[in-house]
Design a protein around this motif. Structure first.
Motif, PDB file in Angstrom:
ATOM      1  N   ASP A  48       0.850  -1.181   0.000  1.00 39.13           N
ATOM      2  CA  ASP A  48       0.000   0.000   0.000  1.00 39.13           C
ATOM      3  C   ASP A  48       0.890   1.236   0.000  1.00 39.13           C
ATOM      4  OD1 ASP A  48      -2.705   0.527  -0.073  1.00 39.13           O
ATOM      5  OD2 ASP A  48      -3.030  -0.881   1.599  1.00 39.13           O
ATOM      6  N   GLY A  49       0.349   2.357  -0.471  1.00 38.61           N
ATOM      7  CA  GLY A  49       1.161   3.566  -0.523  1.00 38.61           C
ATOM      8  C   GLY A  49       2.083   3.533  -1.728  1.00 38.61           C
ATOM      9  N   PHE A  50       2.897   4.560  -1.874  1.00 33.67           N
ATOM     10  CA  PHE A  50       3.763   4.587  -3.051  1.00 33.67           C
ATOM     11  C   PHE A  50       5.053   5.341  -2.770  1.00 33.67           C
ATOM     12  CE2 PHE A  50       1.040   8.274  -3.245  1.00 33.67           C
ATOM     13  CZ  PHE A  50       1.885   9.289  -3.637  1.00 33.67           C
ATOM     14  N   LEU A  51       6.000   5.170  -3.667  1.00 37.73           N
ATOM     15  CA  LEU A  51       7.261   5.877  -3.577  1.00 37.73           C
ATOM     16  C   LEU A  51       7.263   7.029  -4.583  1.00 37.73           C
ATOM     17  CD1 LEU A  51       9.677   2.806  -3.585  1.00 37.73           C
ATOM     18  CD2 LEU A  51       8.665   3.969  -1.627  1.00 37.73           C
ATOM     19  N   ALA A  52       8.041   8.031  -4.283  1.00 44.77           N
ATOM     20  CA  ALA A  52       8.175   9.138  -5.235  1.00 44.77           C
ATOM     21  C   ALA A  52       9.651   9.451  -5.417  1.00 44.77           C
ATOM     22  CB  ALA A  52       7.432  10.371  -4.722  1.00 44.77           C
ATOM     23  N   LEU A  53      10.038   9.647  -6.668  1.00 41.06           N
ATOM     24  CA  LEU A  53      11.416  10.015  -6.965  1.00 41.06           C
ATOM     25  C   LEU A  53      11.402  11.447  -7.452  1.00 41.06           C
ATOM     26  CD1 LEU A  53      12.580   6.815  -8.851  1.00 41.06           C
ATOM     27  CD2 LEU A  53      13.107   7.483  -6.505  1.00 41.06           C
ATOM     28  N   ALA A  54      12.147  12.309  -6.785  1.00 42.09           N
ATOM     29  CA  ALA A  54      12.167  13.732  -7.118  1.00 42.09           C
ATOM     30  C   ALA A  54      10.755  14.271  -7.290  1.00 42.09           C
ATOM     31  CB  ALA A  54      13.000  13.978  -8.394  1.00 42.09           C
ATOM     32  N   GLY A  55       9.878  13.825  -6.431  1.00 43.19           N
ATOM     33  CA  GLY A  55       8.529  14.363  -6.453  1.00 43.19           C
ATOM     34  C   GLY A  55       7.564  13.644  -7.368  1.00 43.19           C
ATOM     35  N   ASN A  56       8.090  12.708  -8.189  1.00 39.05           N
ATOM     36  CA  ASN A  56       7.194  12.005  -9.100  1.00 39.05           C
ATOM     37  C   ASN A  56       6.950  10.587  -8.608  1.00 39.05           C
ATOM     38  OD1 ASN A  56       7.194  14.185 -10.958  1.00 39.05           O
ATOM     39  ND2 ASN A  56       9.254  13.505 -11.567  1.00 39.05           N
ATOM     40  N   ARG A  57       5.687  10.229  -8.643  1.00 40.56           N
ATOM     41  CA  ARG A  57       5.322   8.886  -8.232  1.00 40.56           C
ATOM     42  C   ARG A  57       6.090   7.871  -9.090  1.00 40.56           C
ATOM     43  NH1 ARG A  57      -0.461   6.888  -6.411  1.00 40.56           N
ATOM     44  NH2 ARG A  57      -0.072   4.649  -6.535  1.00 40.56           N
ATOM     45  N   ALA A  58       6.676   6.859  -8.422  1.00 33.53           N
ATOM     46  CA  ALA A  58       7.496   5.902  -9.184  1.00 33.53           C
ATOM     47  C   ALA A  58       7.386   4.506  -8.584  1.00 33.53           C
ATOM     48  CB  ALA A  58       8.953   6.351  -9.172  1.00 33.53           C
ATOM     49  N   ARG A  59       7.686   3.534  -9.414  1.00 34.36           N
ATOM     50  CA  ARG A  59       7.741   2.150  -8.926  1.00 34.36           C
ATOM     51  C   ARG A  59       9.185   1.684  -8.949  1.00 34.36           C
ATOM     52  NH1 ARG A  59       4.599  -2.370 -11.851  1.00 34.36           N
ATOM     53  NH2 ARG A  59       5.659  -3.617 -10.290  1.00 34.36           N
ATOM     54  N   LEU A  60       9.598   1.036  -7.915  1.00 38.35           N
ATOM     55  CA  LEU A  60      10.913   0.386  -7.937  1.00 38.35           C
ATOM     56  C   LEU A  60      10.649  -1.110  -7.880  1.00 38.35           C
ATOM     57  CD1 LEU A  60      12.884   2.718  -5.502  1.00 38.35           C
ATOM     58  CD2 LEU A  60      12.903   2.719  -7.990  1.00 38.35           C
ATOM     59  N   ALA A  61      10.425  -1.712  -9.047  1.00 38.29           N
ATOM     60  CA  ALA A  61       9.943  -3.085  -9.079  1.00 38.29           C
ATOM     61  C   ALA A  61      11.072  -4.099  -9.036  1.00 38.29           C
ATOM     62  CB  ALA A  61       9.092  -3.306 -10.333  1.00 38.29           C
ATOM     63  N   SER A  62      12.300  -3.632  -9.204  1.00 44.70           N
ATOM     64  CA  SER A  62      13.410  -4.579  -9.214  1.00 44.70           C
ATOM     65  C   SER A  62      14.669  -3.849  -8.800  1.00 44.70           C
ATOM     66  CB  SER A  62      13.598  -5.155 -10.611  1.00 44.70           C
ATOM     67  OG  SER A  62      14.081  -4.140 -11.455  1.00 44.70           O
ATOM     68  N   PRO A  63      15.704  -4.583  -8.400  1.00 44.14           N
ATOM     69  CA  PRO A  63      16.966  -3.919  -8.071  1.00 44.14           C
ATOM     70  C   PRO A  63      17.467  -3.067  -9.224  1.00 44.14           C
ATOM     71  CG  PRO A  63      17.025  -6.178  -7.328  1.00 44.14           C
ATOM     72  CD  PRO A  63      15.767  -6.024  -8.112  1.00 44.14           C
TER      73      PRO A  63
END
Ligand SMILES: Nc1ncnc2c1ncn2[C@@H]1O[C@H](COP(=O)(O)OP(=O)(O)OP(=O)(O)O)[C@@H](O)[C@H]1O
Ligand SMILES: Nc1ncnc2c1ncn2[C@@H]1O[C@H](COP(=O)(O)OP(=O)(O)OP(=O)(O)O)[C@@H](O)[C@H]1O
Ligand SMILES: [Mg+2]
Ligand SMILES: [Mg+2]
Lengths: 316, 533, 363, 311
Positions: free
Chosen positions: B73-88
């Motif tokens: 649940d929830g999400f990550l943001a990179l430099a303010g933009n919503r992003a997925r980190l789905a893999s290394p």
């Protein structure tokens, strides 16, 4: 009364060899004697008791257990179910009304093939390649070797066993045969089931050391339909007379009182003639056949593997 | 505790501000909520320290940033933009480099190969470039590595340097260090602190996880505290600047445990030492090898009620000594006597039956069986013994009850006693092993780094228990790399270096002077009088 | 998921079974029956491709292997050696030892039983003859594993490669023994002396079922209880799951490893003896039923669980017996049973994976 | 026995050794890559058998031995795809799935053979040979080694190619990382699953080619169960070779020579029973393991499936 017989073979009855000859002969014998036949093929070399019990339950009046591996189970099931069983390679096992033996040996035919091979080799070396050493093959290997030596004691005989459980080792058959050819043989006397096909491949794809074509002598079955010009002959077995006699003995209540065999005399063992056979040699060999049939010549079968090795080993 | 949460909070975060933003992130595992609705912002130019007790969810958070796990649940943001980190790979591409809690190097590869690991298979390794860049790193960060050495043969400290070097080689924007100092000496930790400082000065963001609160204060610009998966509070740079170390630690402890830490931790234990010698070791030697330190002429005595501390930099024979004492390592020469019985040739089980206990520091490798449930792990050293077995037949109810008691007593965070022990956080596994060793009638207990990886509260509880064991008239050998711990607990302190005893010191509460003498011995200096021959 | 666990440990298997028990019966039924159904459909497609009516084939197998008195008797008899092999593999796998050499151990056990028992008939009472045969077979089986055991226990050499090699070697050696040492001089065919039917393991009641079945069942259940309920079993499992932890806990890992090999190989030897003393009566040269490798998937599908293994062996035997019959009637070679077992393995594996995924989703 | 050093003996020994070594070499090289990457590919016997079947089928249908080799590669890879999906993707137990696949392929090919070929036993024409210029004129060695089917040279060449790839590119490193510590490779940005799938498929291709060689060059036809354990020997070779292709070749040649020795000794008139001689290579492996076994370190993650983030 006898109305149904069954034949049991370890492999499919389409192998151009032991199994096919057995099944075909059983069919022919059944037809000749007017009985039904159940064919149980491809049963393997394991425990055959289960299918035998089932065949007995299905009303077979005679079971032809067509593999030396079946000769322990056969008499046991005969005892248990009361259905007569015919087995191979067990002359001692006769039991009136229950167990008969048909120890088959094509040694006389192999002896003739040996004479033929010795006449036709150009390298002065012939090879025997077998996939295993069951008694019936030993007797033919020995017969072949004796025939070669009787014809020309200078001809060298190379003997090679592919190895245990090599019945289906076609690549092994090819490898061993190639080695034997490389060692000088130009005629190969080959005995094996699936591995025979590898031997034939080797014969076709290799030249003898003197550059001539290599020839192949087959046993038991007739593979001439597959020939590409390398078949010399085959020691063909026909078990129809044996099976027919069995069924008739059974009908006459004499089953289990005698052993059955194949022989040159009634052509249940015979040599196959191919285009590769030299006419003159063939004529001479056929004359010898007549001598054997007439009883002027007799060849003793040798069933023991060690004895075969002693025969072919040149112990200088 | 809700009152605490009002201090200096910049929650919810301003997504535009940081390099990385975590927005109401939640992560479940079977039976636990590892991370519970956490929102955080990571800023460039800051060392962001994550604190929290064992199992608080720190490593899980790291896992999500490293692309090993995705939030439920929830999400990550990179430099303010919503992003997925789905893999290394996604995480690396986003400029995030991670040094994990457990080593992530391939031990059989060379240092060079580990540095370039992950490059496409069809490429030819470009050695010159790497060498050049390593040269730069050496200038800037004093990182120097033998490129052709086999990684597994290097010390843990050097291995950690490889991981840090790898993170730097990647031109990352964020570097994460999960308990990177736990295996380091105090000097090593200081060096690492200096490196982190350089990194943030060059504009990177650093996330730093530790259990050492003073490190957090000294190295960190911002401190976030996790508690049972939730963000319990945060101390920003402005606030930290106004606090002294003691004040800051007090506040952190409040956040972490909701109470005072209770007195200075370096306070000395009341001694309970008697004259009865329980363990007598004379001239003990073991064979060394390519990657194990041999022991030379080790002689020591442990008396009833005494805590004998063993200090030394990791890898100087402490583990081999513990193993030789426990019967796990063949002895080449010398004699070990336990209460007047010579046990030199006795095996592990026999020694254990005679009352010798050993708490290993390798909790995953040999202390526990990861796939077995916690219940079996609590009786691993008593297989076949009553009351858990009767005439060789297992009594599952007894074992389960015992495990539940232990879980409660040591406050292990786990769904229940049937959970495979490997799923627990490092600290919680340690609690179970500690409990297991203290079970039954011990005479002499060898503790190897008993509190490593534990959170403050558990460290305290564990130290208390060790003290109680000594007070009950048992002998204790306490191996530790933590001088504070030794000085707080031990009656005497032996210093080991290079597989030898460099000196034995009475713990006279001598403070800085004693600390200095120990430090010298650890570095290989002999004690003038060569007391223990 | 049990099939996903690593080479070292088999522990999750039992945990898994425990978890399964807590899930609704319907779901479990679906997860078990679904893949089985899929496997039969997959095999049916293959049958159709070669022009055989699958319905006819399957009903034939059921009828011959399960629903006829005679078939059931044959099925039960065929189970005995397979059960002993299950016992052998359950010990080994639960203890983390991959004994892939059961074929060699089986054959040598068979040969020694066949070589001694017929000679002892008349010298010793009947039951003692059989006992001696079984004991010798277990010893010889165990003996044949001693090299892999020593290498694994004291040198850490992977047992997969050593047991495989010893198996190849054992199969050849068995045939050498039959041809050169234990040859029955009375026959032309190279085989051992034959134990008369009357001196073999007694048959059950009025049937042709060999009482080897009972001993096989006892063996599997005893092994199952030993591995799951006793201290010794736990010690073996510890060694399998984490030898360092076992050594740390004071166990002698090398000795326990040797014990696993001896027990596992001993049971494989017993399997050989049960086939000879119960059914075959002698060993022919080059005989090798190769049950060992075949039983591995079964034991695994049973998740190392004794009772489940018994059930699977029962169905597998029925299939063997039925397919022998079907081979004759429908012209499908018996080897087809291999296809069926492989499809089962694949489908059940996929099923487990789907289940695993579904449970992950739920959380 | 005094005939041991004759030309006939040596020729038949060398000829047989090469002929027998090639399938084991191909299987061993293939298996080696899987094992490096941490997949214990027990299904290789099945891949080989499928390669033999499909290799023969294609060669026979299209009357081209080269298409046949291609067919063999495809056949081996078909089984390898299953192995990759079940063991690498889904993480099922490698040993059990491997054995299961082997058994399944044995059954399937026996079935297909039964319905397709068992009544006619079609055979391929004798394979062509390529005499290597000059080399094939050397006595004894020439005709034994340098006058073989081109596929033999390709197999030998692949030893060199693989050795080069392992040493000079990142391939060797990536494979070893996947086999030693997949988690480390994963977090370093490597593709563990990709590497492992690739290695399994490569194994399938090599094993399939080996099977096709066995059927098309070795025998000229397909026979059920014809691989007879060559795949398992490939596994042993790979485990003993400790990552080096050249050692696989040496091992395969020793195995081939031992097999061929049975024939050569018989041809030379020796009286040692075949079964005893056939035990030699296996006994030799056991001996090697007894002496060097301690050093034969296998990848730490061999046989263990990798799941990201699992504890
Ligand atoms: N003296 C020999 N020593 C070893 N192997 C031989 C010998 N003679 C023949 N062979 C085997 O037979 C194969 C073919 O032999 P060779 O090269 O002499 O045939 P060829 O006459 O050149 O055939 P082609 O006419 O088909 O080219 C060789 O590859 C080898 O395996
Ligand atoms: N892969 C996993 N499977 C199951 N549970 C997990 C997994 N990873 C973490 N957990 C659980 O999540 C919780 C948080 O674990 P985490 O490793 O994040 O703690 P931590 O704060 O790093 O603790 P420590 O200081 O002990 O390292 C623990 O209860 C742990 O058991
Ligand atoms: Mg952590
Ligand atoms: Mg920790």
């Amino acid at each position: 009364d006898v109305d149904t017989i069954a034949v049991l073979t370890p492999e499919q009855g389409s192998d151009f060899g032991w199994n096919q000859q057995g099944v075909d002969a059983a069919r022919a014998a059944a037809e000749a004697t007017g009985v039904e036949i159940i064919v149980a093929e491809g049963l393997g070399y394991g425990d055959v008791r289960a299918p035998m019990r089932e065949l007995a339950a299905e009303g077979a009046d005679l079971m032809l257990a067509h593999a030396s591996g079946y000769n322990t189970a056969g008499p046991e099931i005969a005892d248990e179910t009361g259905v007569p069983v015919a087995i191979v390679d067990s002359p001692e096992a006769l039991k009136a009304g229950l167990v008969a033996d048909y120890t088959l040996s094509g040694h006389e035919g192999a002896w003739l093939a040996g004479r033929l091979a010795a006449k036709m080799t150009t390298t002065g070396t012939v090879g025997i390649v077998v996939s295993g050493e069951p008694p019936s093959w030993n007797s033919q290997s020995a017969g072949f070797a004796q025939g070669v030596q009787a014809e020309n004691s200078d001809v060298k005989i190379l003997y090679s066993v592919i190895g245990p459980a090599a019945y289906s080792d076609a690549a092994g058959g090819n490898r061993v045969t190639t080695s034997v050819i490389a060692a000088g043989a130009d005629i190969i006397f080959g005995q094996g089931n699936g591995s025979s096909f590898g031997m034939i491949q080797a014969v076709e794809s290799n030249k003898a050391t003197d550059g001539s074509d290599v020839l192949f002598i087959d046993v038991i079955g007739d593979k001439s339909s597959l020939d590409k010009g390398h078949f010399l002959t085959s020691v063909v077995w026909d078990m129809t007379p044996v099976y027919t006699a069995m069924i008739e003995d059974l009908k006459a209540d004499k089953f289990g009182t005698r052993s059955y065999a194949i022989s040159l005399a009634d052509d249940s063992v015979k040599l196959l003639k191919t285009p590769q056979v030299d006419e003159v040699a063939w004529g001479e060999v056929m004359a010898m056949r007549d001598q054997i049939v007439a009883g002027d010549l007799s060849i003793e079968p040798i069933f023991d593997a060690q004895a075969v090795r002693d025969l072919v080993t040149v112990s200088e | 505790m809700s009152g605490l949460a009002t201090q200096e909070m910049d929650l919810p975060p301003d997504p535009g501000a940081g390099v990385i933003g975590l927005n109401n992130v939640t992560k479940h595992f079977p039976g636990v909520i590892a991370v519970d609705n956490v929102s955080l912002t990571i800023h460039a130019g800051e060392v962001h320290v994550l604190l929290g007790e064992n199992g608080a969810g720190k490593s899980t958070l790291v896992g999500m940033l490293a692309g090993l796990q995705e939030p439920d649940d929830g999400f990550l943001a990179l430099a303010g933009n919503r992003a997925r980190l789905a893999s290394p790979v996604a995480s690396l591409d986003a400029g995030i480099s991670t040094v994990f809690q457990h080593s992530m190097l391939v031990p059989t590869l060379t240092v060079f190969e580990n540095l370039i690991l992950g490059a496409p298979w069809y490429k030819r390794p470009n050695r010159a470039t790497i060498e050049q860049r390593m040269g730069a790193l050496q200038r800037d960060f004093a990182l120097s590595l033998p490129l052709d050495a086999i990684t597994g043969e290097l010390s843990l400290g050097q291995q950690q340097q490889i991981e840090i070097a790898r993170a730097l080689l990647r031109d990352s924007r964020v570097v994460i260090l999960d308990e990177a100092t736990s295996m380091l000496t105090p000097q090593g930790a200081e060096e690492l602190g200096a490196r982190m400082r350089k990194l943030v000065q060059s504009g990177l963001a650093v996330i730093f996880i530790t259990h050492k609160l003073s490190e957090a204060y000294r190295f960190g610009d911002r401190i976030s505290v996790l508690k049972q998966g939730r963000l319990a509070g945060q101390l920003g740079p402005e606030r930290l600047a106004t606090l002294s170390e003691d004040q800051a630690i007090d506040e952190i402890v409040q956040l972490m445990f909701g109470r005072d830490s209770g007195g200075g931790d370096a306070e000395r234990r009341q001694t309970s030492c008697t004259d009865e010698v329980l363990l007598d070791v004379v001239g003990l030697e073991t064979e060394g090898g390519a990657d194990v330190m041999g022991l030379h002429a080790i002689s020591l005595q442990v008396r009833a009620g005494e805590i004998l501390g063993i200090a030394g930099i990791d890898g100087n024979g402490q583990k081999q000594l513990a193993e030789a004492l426990a019967g796990q390592r063949p002895v080449a020469r010398g004699r070990v006597q336990l209460q007047n019985n010579t046990v030199t040739s006795a095996n592990v089980a026999e020694r254990r039956r005679m009352g010798l206990r050993y708490l290993t520091d390798d909790r995953l490798g040999e202390g526990s069986i990861g796939a077995f449930p916690i219940s079996d792990n609590t009786v691993l050293k008593d297989v076949g013994e009553p009351p858990f077995w009767l005439r060789g037949i297992e009594r599952p109810a007894q074992i389960a009850q015992h495990a539940r008691d232990l879980i409660q007593h040591f406050q292990v965070r786990t769904p229940n006693e049937t959970t495979p022990i490997g799923r627990l956080s490092g600290g919680n596994i340690q609690k179970i092993l500690l409990g297991r060793e203290l079970l039954g009638n011990a005479r002499v207990v060898v503790f190897n780094k008993p509190t490593y990886g534990l959170d403050l509260q558990n460290i305290e509880a564990s130290r208390q228990r060790i003290g109680e064991i000594a007070a009950a008239g048992k002998g204790v050998i306490l191996i530790s790399t933590d001088l504070d711990e030794l000085m707080a607990l031990a009656d005497r302190i032996i210093v080991m270096e290079g597989g030898r005893i460099r000196g034995t010191l009475d713990n006279d509460g001598g403070g800085e002077a004693l600390r200095l003498r120990i430090g010298r011995l650890m570095a290989g200096e002999e004690l003038e009088q060569k007391a223990t021959a | 998921m049990s099939m996903a666990d690593d080479i070292e440990t088999s522990e999750t298997a039992s945990v898994q079974v425990a978890v399964m028990r807590r899930r609704p019966a319907l779901r479990v039924a679906m997860l078990t029956l679904g893949p089985i159904l899929a496997a039969f459909v997959l095999s049916a497609v293959i049958l159709m491709l070669v022009g055989v009516d699958p319905l006819k084939y399957y009903s034939y197998i059921l009828q011959r292997g399960l629903f006829s008195g005679l078939g059931l008797e044959q099925t039960a008899t065929r189970m005995a050696p397979l059960l002993f092999l299950c016992a052998s593999l359950i010990i080994a796998f639960r203890a983390g030892i991959w004994n892939l050499g059961t074929d060699g151990q089986f054959l040598l056990g068979a040969v020694i039983a066949a070589a001694t028992a017929p000679l002892l008939v008349g010298v010793l009472p009947g039951w003692l003859v059989l006992l001696v045969g079984f004991v010798l077979a277990a010893l010889v089986g165990a003996l044949w594993s001693i090299l892999p055991a020593l290498l694994r226990a004291y040198h850490g050499v992977n047992e997969i490669i050593t047991t495989l090699m010893m198996s190849f070697l054992g199969v050849l050696f068995a045939s050498v023994l039959v041809k050169l040492v234990f040859l029955d001089p009375a026959t032309t065919v190279p085989q051992t002396r034959t134990l008369p039917v009357a001196d073999r393991l007694p048959r059950l009641f009025d049937t042709s079922i060999s009482s080897g079945l009972i001993w096989g069942l006892i063996a599997v259940i005893a092994v199952h209880l030993m591995m799951t309920r006793t201290a010794f079993g736990l010690r073996l499992r510890m060694v399998g799951a984490n030898p360092h932890a076992a050594a740390h806990a004071g166990l002698s890992v090398p000795l326990l490893t040797m014990a696993v090999f001896a027990l596992s190989a001993g049971f494989a030897g017993l399997a050989g003896a049960s086939e000879i003393l119960g059914v075959a009566g002698n060993v022919r040269a080059d005989w090798n039923p190769a049950y060992g490798l075949m039983v591995i998937p079964l034991v695994f599908l049973a998740r190392f669980h004794g009772i489940a293994a018994i059930i699977l062996v029962f169905f597998y035997s029925a299939m063997l017996i039925g397919s022998e019959s079907a081979a004759r009637r429908l012209g499908v070679p018996q080897d087809f049973t291999l296809v069926l077992v492989a499809s089962l393995l694949i489908c059940l594996g996929l099923g487990e994976y789907i289940d695993h995924r579904m449970r992950q989703k739920e959380q | 026995m005094e005939a041991l050093l004759t030309e006939a003996f040596l020729s038949s020994l060398l000829t047989g050794a090469i002929v027998a070594a090639i399938p084991m070499l191909l299987a061993g090289l293939g298996e080696q890559m899987s094992e490096k990457a941490g997949v214990l590919n027990i299904g290789i016997e099945g891949m080989m058998l499928m390669g033999a079947y499909l290799g023969f089928f294609v060669a026979f249908q299209f009357d081209s031995i080269w298409l046949g080799f291609l067919g063999g590669i495809v056949g081996g890879m078909l089984v390898a795809v299953l192995m990759a999906v079940l063991c690498v993707r889904l993480g099922l137990n490698q040993i059990v799935i491997g054995i299961g696949l082997t058994l399944g392929v044995e059954g399937l090919t026996a079935l297909l053979h039964h319905f397709q070929f068992s009544r006619t036993y079609p055979r391929l024409p004798a394979p062509v040979r390529a005499d290597l210029p000059l080399l094939s004129d050397i006595p004894v060695i020439g005709p034994s080694i340098f006058s073989r089917h081109p596929i033999v040279y390709i197999a030998l060449l692949s030893v060199v190619v693989l050795a080069y790839l392992y040493r000079r590119t990142n391939l060797g490193m990536t494979l070893r990382a996947a086999g030693e510590s997949p988690a480390a490779l994963d977090v370093a940005g490597g593709n563990v699953e990709g590497v492992r799938v690739f290695s399994v498929l490569f194994t399938g291709a090599m094993a399939g080619l080996g099977g096709a060689y066995l059927a098309n060059v070795g025998a000229g036809l397909f026979i059920p169960f014809m691989t007879g354990g060559a795949g398992f020997i490939g596994i042993v070779l790979a485990m003993l070779a400790r990552g080096r292709p050249l050692w696989v070749l040496i091992g395969a040649l020793i195995f081939g020579a031992a097999l061929s020795l049975t024939t050569a000794l018989q041809v030379a008139g020796s009286n040692i029973p075949t079964d005893v001689i056939q035990m030699l290579p296996f006994a030799a492996v056991m001996l090697v393991l007894m002496v060097f076994g301690r050093k034969a370190r296998l990848p730490a993650a061999l046989g263990i499936s990798y799941e990201r983030g699992a504890r």
